[in-house]
Design a protein around this motif. Structure first.
Motif, PDB file in Angstrom:
ATOM      1  N   GLY A   9       0.637  -1.182   0.238  1.00  0.00           N
ATOM      2  CA  GLY A   9       0.079  -0.074  -0.695  1.00  0.00           C
ATOM      3  C   GLY A   9       0.875   1.174  -0.094  1.00  0.00           C
ATOM      4  O   GLY A   9       0.357   2.612  -0.496  1.00  0.00           O
ATOM      5  N   ILE A  10       1.877   1.385   0.647  1.00  0.00           N
ATOM      6  CA  ILE A  10       2.988   2.071   0.657  1.00  0.00           C
ATOM      7  C   ILE A  10       3.568   2.815  -0.454  1.00  0.00           C
ATOM      8  O   ILE A  10       3.199   3.448  -0.852  1.00  0.00           O
ATOM      9  N   ALA A  11       4.442   1.857  -1.134  1.00  0.00           N
ATOM     10  CA  ALA A  11       4.662   1.498  -2.347  1.00  0.00           C
ATOM     11  C   ALA A  11       3.771   2.351  -3.337  1.00  0.00           C
ATOM     12  O   ALA A  11       4.365   2.802  -4.722  1.00  0.00           O
ATOM     13  N   LYS A  12       2.306   1.507  -3.276  1.00  0.00           N
ATOM     14  CA  LYS A  12       1.485   1.988  -4.607  1.00  0.00           C
ATOM     15  C   LYS A  12       1.568   3.422  -3.799  1.00  0.00           C
ATOM     16  O   LYS A  12       1.454   4.465  -5.063  1.00  0.00           O
ATOM     17  N   GLY A  13       1.073   4.266  -3.084  1.00  0.00           N
ATOM     18  CA  GLY A  13       1.333   5.568  -2.834  1.00  0.00           C
ATOM     19  C   GLY A  13       2.575   6.252  -3.290  1.00  0.00           C
ATOM     20  O   GLY A  13       2.457   7.495  -4.382  1.00  0.00           O
ATOM     21  N   VAL A  14       3.474   5.855  -2.763  1.00  0.00           N
ATOM     22  CA  VAL A  14       5.002   6.295  -3.412  1.00  0.00           C
ATOM     23  C   VAL A  14       5.192   6.643  -4.343  1.00  0.00           C
ATOM     24  O   VAL A  14       5.792   7.293  -5.812  1.00  0.00           O
ATOM     25  N   ASN A  18       5.263  12.743  -7.330  1.00  0.00           N
ATOM     26  CA  ASN A  18       6.246  13.040  -7.815  1.00  0.00           C
ATOM     27  C   ASN A  18       7.120  13.679  -6.682  1.00  0.00           C
ATOM     28  O   ASN A  18       8.032  14.783  -6.236  1.00  0.00           O
ATOM     29  N   LEU A  19       8.032  12.511  -6.234  1.00  0.00           N
ATOM     30  CA  LEU A  19       9.396  13.073  -5.204  1.00  0.00           C
ATOM     31  C   LEU A  19      11.107  13.379  -6.051  1.00  0.00           C
ATOM     32  O   LEU A  19      10.727  12.479  -6.469  1.00  0.00           O
ATOM     33  N   GLU A  20      11.515  14.504  -5.224  1.00  0.00           N
ATOM     34  CA  GLU A  20      12.920  14.391  -5.365  1.00  0.00           C
ATOM     35  C   GLU A  20      13.821  13.951  -4.087  1.00  0.00           C
ATOM     36  O   GLU A  20      14.517  13.436  -5.190  1.00  0.00           O
ATOM     37  N   GLU A  21      13.376  12.954  -3.586  1.00  0.00           N
ATOM     38  CA  GLU A  21      13.721  12.463  -2.602  1.00  0.00           C
ATOM     39  C   GLU A  21      12.964  11.567  -2.285  1.00  0.00           C
ATOM     40  O   GLU A  21      12.163  11.928  -1.753  1.00  0.00           O
ATOM     41  N   LEU A  22      13.705  10.271  -1.847  1.00  0.00           N
ATOM     42  CA  LEU A  22      12.846   9.097  -1.339  1.00  0.00           C
ATOM     43  C   LEU A  22      13.637   8.279  -0.211  1.00  0.00           C
ATOM     44  O   LEU A  22      14.980   8.365  -0.765  1.00  0.00           O
ATOM     45  N   SER A  23      13.355   8.240   1.136  1.00  0.00           N
ATOM     46  CA  SER A  23      14.031   7.550   1.561  1.00  0.00           C
ATOM     47  C   SER A  23      13.355   6.191   2.064  1.00  0.00           C
ATOM     48  O   SER A  23      12.464   6.850   3.182  1.00  0.00           O
ATOM     49  N   CYS A  24      13.337   4.656   1.947  1.00  0.00           N
ATOM     50  CA  CYS A  24      12.720   4.152   2.611  1.00  0.00           C
ATOM     51  C   CYS A  24      13.682   2.968   3.399  1.00  0.00           C
ATOM     52  O   CYS A  24      14.520   2.803   2.459  1.00  0.00           O
ATOM     53  N   SER A  25      13.473   2.655   4.773  1.00  0.00           N
ATOM     54  CA  SER A  25      13.888   1.422   5.713  1.00  0.00           C
ATOM     55  C   SER A  25      13.011   0.439   5.348  1.00  0.00           C
ATOM     56  O   SER A  25      11.910   0.383   6.314  1.00  0.00           O
ATOM     57  N   LEU A  26      12.754  -0.794   4.948  1.00  0.00           N
ATOM     58  CA  LEU A  26      12.163  -1.731   4.792  1.00  0.00           C
ATOM     59  C   LEU A  26      12.721  -3.136   5.768  1.00  0.00           C
ATOM     60  O   LEU A  26      12.795  -4.303   5.280  1.00  0.00           O
ATOM     61  N   ARG A  27      13.658  -2.642   6.034  1.00  0.00           N
ATOM     62  CA  ARG A  27      14.409  -3.359   6.952  1.00  0.00           C
ATOM     63  C   ARG A  27      13.784  -5.101   7.677  1.00  0.00           C
ATOM     64  O   ARG A  27      13.053  -4.532   8.449  1.00  0.00           O
ATOM     65  N   TYR A  28      14.155  -5.840   7.801  1.00  0.00           N
ATOM     66  CA  TYR A  28      13.162  -6.627   8.072  1.00  0.00           C
ATOM     67  C   TYR A  28      12.102  -7.705   7.818  1.00  0.00           C
ATOM     68  O   TYR A  28      11.368  -8.117   8.183  1.00  0.00           O
ATOM     69  N   CYS A  29      11.815  -7.443   6.368  1.00  0.00           N
ATOM     70  CA  CYS A  29      10.489  -7.042   5.908  1.00  0.00           C
ATOM     71  C   CYS A  29      10.445  -8.114   4.394  1.00  0.00           C
ATOM     72  O   CYS A  29      11.569  -8.661   4.457  1.00  0.00           O
TER      73      CYS A  29
END
Length: 170
Positions: A9-14, A18-29
């Protein structure tokens, strides 16, 4: 890790932002090709300049997932800063040299990387081939910051050859 449906769901929203910066931690997922594709998708007019993607100790980081990441990064011609954490437990790497080669090739066509942080600690698949592609890219970029975490984890002879190849580029 988080619920896979919540991550999707989060990935669909992202994917539509129209982002210039994206920081995403999916550690252990748990991740899959679709999640990664959506995170790095380039909607029309998007000019992603900074990407930090933490997939450390995630389940599901396969050659296919790295291939999807590679495909998503290729159109990111404005990308100046990239941080990728692909650490896994030594015996649990689900991706091989093929996935890393695809990723390295995609990075090599990006023209403006000035900051790169890559973590592959204990990777048994950081081979001389991968190192050669990455080394050529590093030479071509206007780098101001470089952090490579590539301690040996595979065959000692191959680790040494890969390190020598990378050093040539530096």
């Amino acid at each position: 890790g988080a619920d896979p449906a919540a991550i999707e769901g989060i990935a669909k929203g992202v994917a539509v932002c129209n982002l210039e910066e994206l920081s995403c931690s999916l550690r252990y997922c748990e991740v899959n090709e679709e999640v990664v594709r959506r995170l790095v998708a380039q909607p029309k007019g998007r000019a992603l300049q900074k990407l930090s993607l933490d997939l450390a100790w995630c389940r599901g980081v396969t050659d296919e997932v790295l291939g999807r990441l590679a495909e998503g990064l290729e159109p990111c011609k404005c990308l100046a800063s990239l941080s990728l954490d692909l650490r896994q437990e030594h015996q649990e790497y689900e991706f091989g040299a093929g996935g890393l080669k695809a990723l390295a090739r995609s990075l090599s066509v990006l023209p403006s990387i000035s900051s790169l942080s890559l973590r592959l600690d204990n990777s048994p698949v950081f081979t001389q081939d991968v190192s050669s592609i990455l080394s050529a890219a590093i030479c071509a970029w206007p780098l101001r910051y470089l952090a490579l975490h590539l301690p040996g984890g595979g065959d000692p002879y191959e680790d040494e050859r890969a390190a020598e190849e990378l050093a040539r580029g530096l």
